[in-house]
Motif scaffolding. Structure first.
Motif, mmCIF file in Angstrom:
data_model
loop_
_atom_site.group_PDB
_atom_site.id
_atom_site.type_symbol
_atom_site.label_atom_id
_atom_site.label_comp_id
_atom_site.label_asym_id
_atom_site.label_seq_id
_atom_site.Cartn_x
_atom_site.Cartn_y
_atom_site.Cartn_z
ATOM 1 N N VAL A 230 0.876 -1.169 0.000
ATOM 2 C CA VAL A 230 0.000 0.000 0.000
ATOM 3 C C VAL A 230 0.912 1.216 0.000
ATOM 4 O O VAL A 230 1.672 1.438 0.935
ATOM 5 C CB VAL A 230 -0.922 0.005 1.239
ATOM 6 C CG1 VAL A 230 -1.790 1.250 1.241
ATOM 7 C CG2 VAL A 230 -1.783 -1.239 1.252
ATOM 8 N N LEU A 231 0.852 1.984 -1.052
ATOM 9 C CA LEU A 231 1.786 3.102 -1.232
ATOM 10 C C LEU A 231 1.188 4.463 -0.864
ATOM 11 O O LEU A 231 1.914 5.435 -0.750
ATOM 12 C CB LEU A 231 2.273 3.123 -2.687
ATOM 13 C CG LEU A 231 2.920 1.819 -3.165
ATOM 14 C CD1 LEU A 231 3.251 1.903 -4.642
ATOM 15 C CD2 LEU A 231 4.157 1.493 -2.348
ATOM 16 N N GLU A 232 -0.134 4.527 -0.671
ATOM 17 C CA GLU A 232 -0.767 5.794 -0.365
ATOM 18 C C GLU A 232 -0.917 5.964 1.144
ATOM 19 O O GLU A 232 -1.409 5.067 1.823
ATOM 20 C CB GLU A 232 -2.165 5.867 -0.992
ATOM 21 C CG GLU A 232 -2.197 5.691 -2.491
ATOM 22 C CD GLU A 232 -2.200 4.222 -2.899
ATOM 23 O OE1 GLU A 232 -2.606 3.360 -2.099
ATOM 24 O OE2 GLU A 232 -1.767 3.936 -4.018
ATOM 25 N N PRO A 233 -0.522 7.120 1.685
ATOM 26 C CA PRO A 233 -0.745 7.365 3.116
ATOM 27 C C PRO A 233 -2.238 7.579 3.387
ATOM 28 O O PRO A 233 -2.999 7.939 2.495
ATOM 29 C CB PRO A 233 0.056 8.632 3.397
ATOM 30 C CG PRO A 233 0.188 9.302 2.086
ATOM 31 C CD PRO A 233 0.161 8.228 1.038
ATOM 32 N N LEU A 234 -2.626 7.351 4.614
ATOM 33 C CA LEU A 234 -4.012 7.545 5.031
ATOM 34 C C LEU A 234 -4.010 8.481 6.228
ATOM 35 O O LEU A 234 -3.231 8.286 7.164
ATOM 36 C CB LEU A 234 -4.632 6.200 5.413
ATOM 37 C CG LEU A 234 -6.032 6.232 5.996
ATOM 38 C CD1 LEU A 234 -7.039 6.685 4.947
ATOM 39 C CD2 LEU A 234 -6.402 4.868 6.529
ATOM 40 N N VAL A 235 -4.853 9.482 6.207
ATOM 41 C CA VAL A 235 -4.995 10.406 7.328
ATOM 42 C C VAL A 235 -6.280 10.040 8.064
ATOM 43 O O VAL A 235 -7.359 10.019 7.478
ATOM 44 C CB VAL A 235 -5.043 11.872 6.856
ATOM 45 C CG1 VAL A 235 -5.299 12.806 8.026
ATOM 46 C CG2 VAL A 235 -3.750 12.231 6.141
ATOM 47 N N TYR A 236 -6.137 9.734 9.345
ATOM 48 C CA TYR A 236 -7.283 9.356 10.176
ATOM 49 C C TYR A 236 -7.463 10.408 11.254
ATOM 50 O O TYR A 236 -6.520 10.762 11.957
ATOM 51 C CB TYR A 236 -7.037 7.985 10.805
ATOM 52 C CG TYR A 236 -8.072 7.583 11.811
ATOM 53 C CD1 TYR A 236 -9.407 7.410 11.443
ATOM 54 C CD2 TYR A 236 -7.730 7.385 13.137
ATOM 55 C CE1 TYR A 236 -10.369 7.046 12.373
ATOM 56 C CE2 TYR A 236 -8.677 7.012 14.085
ATOM 57 C CZ TYR A 236 -9.987 6.849 13.692
ATOM 58 O OH TYR A 236 -10.934 6.492 14.600
ATOM 59 N N ARG A 237 -8.670 10.906 11.362
ATOM 60 C CA ARG A 237 -8.985 11.925 12.366
ATOM 61 C C ARG A 237 -9.983 11.325 13.356
ATOM 62 O O ARG A 237 -11.185 11.297 13.082
ATOM 63 C CB ARG A 237 -9.549 13.162 11.677
ATOM 64 C CG ARG A 237 -8.510 13.863 10.823
ATOM 65 C CD ARG A 237 -9.080 15.104 10.169
ATOM 66 N NE ARG A 237 -8.052 15.800 9.461
ATOM 67 C CZ ARG A 237 -7.744 15.594 8.177
ATOM 68 N NH1 ARG A 237 -8.399 14.685 7.485
ATOM 69 N NH2 ARG A 237 -6.792 16.277 7.589
ATOM 70 N N PRO A 238 -9.502 10.853 14.510
ATOM 71 C CA PRO A 238 -10.387 10.179 15.459
ATOM 72 C C PRO A 238 -11.440 11.089 16.079
ATOM 73 O O PRO A 238 -12.417 10.611 16.643
ATOM 74 C CB PRO A 238 -9.441 9.634 16.519
ATOM 75 C CG PRO A 238 -8.193 10.406 16.380
ATOM 76 C CD PRO A 238 -8.118 10.863 14.962
ATOM 77 N N ASP A 239 -11.276 12.397 15.960
ATOM 78 C CA ASP A 239 -12.257 13.314 16.539
ATOM 79 C C ASP A 239 -13.465 13.549 15.627
ATOM 80 O O ASP A 239 -14.433 14.157 16.039
ATOM 81 C CB ASP A 239 -11.605 14.640 16.898
ATOM 82 C CG ASP A 239 -10.984 15.326 15.693
ATOM 83 O OD1 ASP A 239 -10.646 14.639 14.701
ATOM 84 O OD2 ASP A 239 -10.824 16.555 15.740
ATOM 85 N N LYS A 240 -13.422 13.047 14.393
ATOM 86 C CA LYS A 240 -14.535 13.209 13.468
ATOM 87 C C LYS A 240 -15.601 12.139 13.713
ATOM 88 O O LYS A 240 -15.332 11.097 14.294
ATOM 89 C CB LYS A 240 -14.043 13.104 12.011
ATOM 90 C CG LYS A 240 -13.021 14.138 11.636
ATOM 91 C CD LYS A 240 -13.616 15.506 11.628
ATOM 92 C CE LYS A 240 -12.573 16.528 11.204
ATOM 93 N NZ LYS A 240 -12.983 17.880 11.344
ATOM 94 N N ALA A 241 -16.802 12.386 13.243
ATOM 95 C CA ALA A 241 -17.891 11.431 13.399
ATOM 96 C C ALA A 241 -17.563 10.134 12.659
ATOM 97 O O ALA A 241 -16.862 10.143 11.654
ATOM 98 C CB ALA A 241 -19.186 12.016 12.844
ATOM 99 N N VAL A 242 -18.086 9.031 13.190
ATOM 100 C CA VAL A 242 -17.865 7.719 12.570
ATOM 101 C C VAL A 242 -18.543 7.677 11.235
ATOM 102 O O VAL A 242 -19.638 8.103 11.058
ATOM 103 C CB VAL A 242 -18.392 6.598 13.490
ATOM 104 C CG1 VAL A 242 -18.273 5.252 12.823
ATOM 105 C CG2 VAL A 242 -17.654 6.617 14.798
#
Length: 68
Positions: free
Chosen positions: A56-68
């Protein structure tokens, strides 16, 4: 907003989120604002004996403060 599990809650509940793609053997960076950057890894497999497949070559940005 999601709620966190409280240790003393008599009926704790998990909140399960679905990520946009499967990723094993990833690295995660926790940024000062609480954002998580997920990099590296493979689509499936395991770390031992060269069993990982499809990097997997693409980074992923995860924001835990956002709604599910």
């Amino acid at each position: 907003m999601r709620s966190d599990i409280k240790i003393n809650d008599p009926n704790p509940q998990w909140v399960v989120e679905t990520m946009p793609q499967a990723r094993v053997m990833r690295d995660m960076l926790l940024l000062p604002d609480g954002t998580v950057v997920i990099i590296n890894g493979a689509s499936f497999g395991s770390a031992g004996w060269e069993l990982r497949q499809n990097p997997v070559l693409e980074p992923l940005v995860y924001r835990p403060d956002k709604a599910v």
